[in-house]
Write an enzyme that holds these catalytic residues in place. Structure first.
Site, PDB file in Angstrom:
ATOM      1  N   LYS A 182      18.914 -11.544  -0.373  1.00 33.54           N
ATOM      2  CA  LYS A 182      17.761 -12.381  -0.737  1.00 33.54           C
ATOM      3  C   LYS A 182      17.411 -12.139  -2.205  1.00 33.54           C
ATOM      4  O   LYS A 182      16.907 -11.088  -2.566  1.00 33.54           O
ATOM      5  CB  LYS A 182      16.537 -12.073   0.135  1.00 33.54           C
ATOM      6  CG  LYS A 182      15.476 -13.168  -0.045  1.00 33.54           C
ATOM      7  CD  LYS A 182      14.077 -12.739   0.247  1.00 33.54           C
ATOM      8  CE  LYS A 182      13.367 -12.097  -0.903  1.00 33.54           C
ATOM      9  NZ  LYS A 182      13.120 -12.950  -2.089  1.00 33.54           N
ATOM     10  N   GLY A 235      13.054  -2.993  -6.361  1.00 34.90           N
ATOM     11  CA  GLY A 235      11.812  -3.705  -6.670  1.00 34.90           C
ATOM     12  C   GLY A 235      10.681  -2.729  -6.844  1.00 34.90           C
ATOM     13  O   GLY A 235      10.894  -1.573  -7.219  1.00 34.90           O
ATOM     14  N   SER A 236       9.482  -3.176  -6.528  1.00 37.87           N
ATOM     15  CA  SER A 236       8.299  -2.348  -6.779  1.00 37.87           C
ATOM     16  C   SER A 236       8.166  -1.231  -5.741  1.00 37.87           C
ATOM     17  O   SER A 236       8.615  -1.364  -4.599  1.00 37.87           O
ATOM     18  CB  SER A 236       7.048  -3.224  -6.752  1.00 37.87           C
ATOM     19  OG  SER A 236       6.904  -3.804  -5.482  1.00 37.87           O
ATOM     20  N   THR A 237       7.511  -0.158  -6.133  1.00 35.33           N
ATOM     21  CA  THR A 237       7.295   0.972  -5.227  1.00 35.33           C
ATOM     22  C   THR A 237       6.469   0.527  -4.023  1.00 35.33           C
ATOM     23  O   THR A 237       6.748   0.924  -2.882  1.00 35.33           O
ATOM     24  CB  THR A 237       6.597   2.112  -5.998  1.00 35.33           C
ATOM     25  OG1 THR A 237       7.476   2.509  -7.064  1.00 35.33           O
ATOM     26  CG2 THR A 237       6.324   3.312  -5.114  1.00 35.33           C
ATOM     27  N   GLU A 238       5.498  -0.328  -4.270  1.00 38.06           N
ATOM     28  CA  GLU A 238       4.622  -0.789  -3.190  1.00 38.06           C
ATOM     29  C   GLU A 238       5.413  -1.523  -2.098  1.00 38.06           C
ATOM     30  O   GLU A 238       5.271  -1.229  -0.905  1.00 38.06           O
ATOM     31  CB  GLU A 238       3.596  -1.727  -3.836  1.00 38.06           C
ATOM     32  CG  GLU A 238       2.471  -2.149  -2.953  1.00 38.06           C
ATOM     33  CD  GLU A 238       1.712  -3.310  -3.612  1.00 38.06           C
ATOM     34  OE1 GLU A 238       1.951  -3.618  -4.797  1.00 38.06           O
ATOM     35  OE2 GLU A 238       0.900  -3.906  -2.892  1.00 38.06           O
ATOM     36  N   GLY A 240       8.643  -1.360  -1.658  1.00 34.38           N
ATOM     37  CA  GLY A 240       9.608  -0.397  -1.106  1.00 34.38           C
ATOM     38  C   GLY A 240       8.997   0.423   0.024  1.00 34.38           C
ATOM     39  O   GLY A 240       9.620   0.642   1.070  1.00 34.38           O
ATOM     40  N   CYS A 291      13.676  -1.507 -14.874  1.00 29.58           N
ATOM     41  CA  CYS A 291      13.106  -0.400 -14.098  1.00 29.58           C
ATOM     42  C   CYS A 291      13.245   0.928 -14.835  1.00 29.58           C
ATOM     43  O   CYS A 291      12.389   1.784 -14.752  1.00 29.58           O
ATOM     44  CB  CYS A 291      13.744  -0.338 -12.716  1.00 29.58           C
ATOM     45  SG  CYS A 291      15.523  -0.338 -12.754  1.00 29.58           S
ATOM     46  N   GLU A 390       3.579   1.376 -14.301  1.00 30.24           N
ATOM     47  CA  GLU A 390       4.695   0.564 -14.780  1.00 30.24           C
ATOM     48  C   GLU A 390       4.158  -0.763 -15.314  1.00 30.24           C
ATOM     49  O   GLU A 390       3.593  -1.547 -14.558  1.00 30.24           O
ATOM     50  CB  GLU A 390       5.662   0.321 -13.610  1.00 30.24           C
ATOM     51  CG  GLU A 390       6.953  -0.308 -14.034  1.00 30.24           C
ATOM     52  CD  GLU A 390       7.953  -0.417 -12.881  1.00 30.24           C
ATOM     53  OE1 GLU A 390       7.555  -0.823 -11.782  1.00 30.24           O
ATOM     54  OE2 GLU A 390       9.129  -0.099 -13.112  1.00 30.24           O
TER      55      GLU A 390
END
Ligand code: NDP
Length: 487
Positions: A182, A235-238, A240, A291, A390
């Protein structure tokens, strides 16, 4: 610069070797960040399409030609895909630049070769994934087999839409899995095109499927689907963290490559010319939407003023420019929301007490586009938000340090642990500091170098698991132990 080349075809889903519409018939529009104009309509995958893709991938994995192919045949197909990517380099680079806003120089000279490099490198591994014969007991012949996991779901971001296809799909396919990928909703076009090229290269139907769509719908459905064995995510930590929790319900394996706020440390004994160039490349390459960007520049106090003066002067010379112009080195940010987020951080930084020494503003090109100037914030304290969060844009936060201890403490005093840079002429110091930095990658007298053969990933809130290199093959395979009684 006007883009006079062929019109872009509407984007489709690629399921079971076919370009298809979404079951719902829904589409979304992808935008050109440099002109703020719509590019093209793209089919929007929903849960039903995820289910169709999982059925196709499972069938391809369990009973299709892929698992029956000799590894040497898989190797050839993947190698051909690498060749086709190179042969379609101009087309892919243009698509990437129109969709993402990055300079064509980067798409053509860095991204296209890197994706091809991934398919060529991992193609070679298809014939080299071996188990072991282990001496356990004379009464047994004991050995291990290295086997694929099954169906791998790859969820990728918008900053390197094409490179991420190579990082995720190439090792997963080389290890014998089938893949459903995706792409980010903002940048789906190159992944769709590479899936078409994969069919041309001889990958059987269902082996590599692409589902453009929303993360909260198609991505979420992939993570929940019991027919998917593994999720590999960048992608973002959130997001993830959310994926890891959701994947627990079906006990999926996960690899997470998440955010970063990487320290780039300049010691007073460095070659300062080289270090200035490295600091610039560390933050302005990829518009800072990288990143591993060296977004926290740690400079030793004794050279701080001179270094920042040189840096600011050079940063002011990099002007945002039309990404299709081969001379452009600073493109448009991917979306209006990302531009606003980045400009919001510049404001936050100055309110927190940082000094703006270069850039800091939106700068449209030909009156349009989500362009932000190359920005340097000086006098940043490591505790400020612009030092800890970030930003994901062309904004560098400069922090002073006094000595090695202070540098290492400040570098590690953050939730992230993705990458780091060290600039010094002292070989002992370089290696000693590299060992002490909490990061998945350390560059010494260099920054932002990548290769398919070199593992990449993070520690702490930057995630776990590795993309690239032999390490990544372990993320997409598992070991089976076989005991044969011979008495
Ligand atoms: P996200 O983490 O939201 O997006 C990454 C991918 O995850 C996209 O394909 C996205 O789909 C998908 N996704 C989103 N929500 C879900 C979900 N619930 N389940 C499954 N997949 C999902 O990053 P953003 O695009 O929102 O960027 C926000 C910030 O994240 C950036 O400003 C940056 O700080 C950081 N980031 C870090 C990256 C890195 O390489 N480490 C890359 C990108 C962003 P969709 O695009 O449709 O939302």
């Amino acid at each position: 610069m006007t883009d006079t080349l062929t019109p872009i075809r509407p984007g489709t889903l690629i399921i079971n070797g076919e370009a298809v519409d979404a079951a719902s018939g829904r589409t979304f529009t992808t935008m050109n960040p440099a002109t703020e104009e719509p590019l093209v309509a793209v089919a929007e995958a929903g849960a039903e399409d995820v289910d169709r893709a999982v059925k196709a991938a499972r069938a391809a994995f369990e009973s299709g030609p892929w698992p029956k192919m000799k590894p040497a045949e898989r190797q050839k197909a993947l190698f051909r895909l690498g060749d086709l990517i190179l042969a379609h380099g101009d087309e892919l680079a243009r698509l990437e630049t129109l969709d993402n806003g990055k300079p064509i120089f980067e798409s053509r000279q860095i991204d296209v070769p890197m994706v091809a490099n991934c398919f060529h490198y991992f193609a070679g591994w298809a014939t080299k994934l071996a188990g072991e014969t282990l001496p356990v007991n004379p009464a047994f012949f004991t050995y291990t087999l290295r086997e694929p996991l099954g169906v791998v779901g790859a969820i990728i971001p918008w900053n390197f839409p094409m490179i991420m296809v190579g990082w995720k799909a190439a090792p997963a396919l080389a290890a014998g899995n089938c893949v459903i990928l995706k792409p980010a909703e903002l940048t789906p076009l190159t992944a769709i095109r590479i899936a078409e090229l994969a069919l041309e290269a001889g990958l059987p139907a269902g082996v590599f499927n692409v589902l453009p769509g929303k993360g909260s719908v198609a991505g979420e459905a992939m993570v929940r689907h019991p027919g998917v064995d593994k999720i590999t995510f960048t992608g973002s930590t959130e997001v993830g963290r959310h994926i890891m929790k959701t994947a627990a319900d079906t006990l999926k394996k996960v690899t997470l490559e998440l955010g970063g706020k990487s320290p780039n440390i300049v010691f007073a004994d460095a070659d300062l010319d080289q270090a200035v160039r490295g600091a610039m490349n560390g933050i302005f390459y990829g518009k800072g939407e990288v990143c591993a960007a060296g977004s926290r520049l740690l400079v030793e106090s004794s050279v701080h003023d001179e270094f920042v003066g040189r840096l600011a002067e050079r940063a002011q010379k990099i002007q945002p420019a039309d990404p299709l112009d081969p001379k452009s080195r600073l493109g448009a940010l991917v979306s209006q929301a990302q531009m606003e987020k980045v400009l919001g951080y510049v404001e936050t930084g100055t309110k927190e007490g940082a000094t703006l020494v270069a850039g800091g503003r939106r700068q449209p090109v030909n009156g349009k586009g989500w362009f932000v100037q190359a920005t340097v914030l000086d006098r940043v304290e490591n505790t400020m938000r612009v030092a800890q969060e970030e930003i994901f844009g062309p904004v560098l936060s400069v922090i002073r340090f006094d000595d090695v201890e202070d540098a290492v403490r400040k570098a590690n005093d953050i939730v992230y642990g993705l990458a780091a840079g060290v600039w010094t002429r002292d070989v002992k110091k370089a290696h000693a500091v590299a060992r002490r930095l909490q990061a998945g990658t350390v560059w010494i007298n260099a920054y932002n170098f990548y290769d398919a053969a070199m593992p990449f990933g993070g520690t702490k809130a930057s995630g776990f698991g590795r993309d690239l290199g032999p390490e990544s093959l372990r993320e997409y395979s598992q070991v089976k132990s076989v005991w044969v009684s011979i008495e």
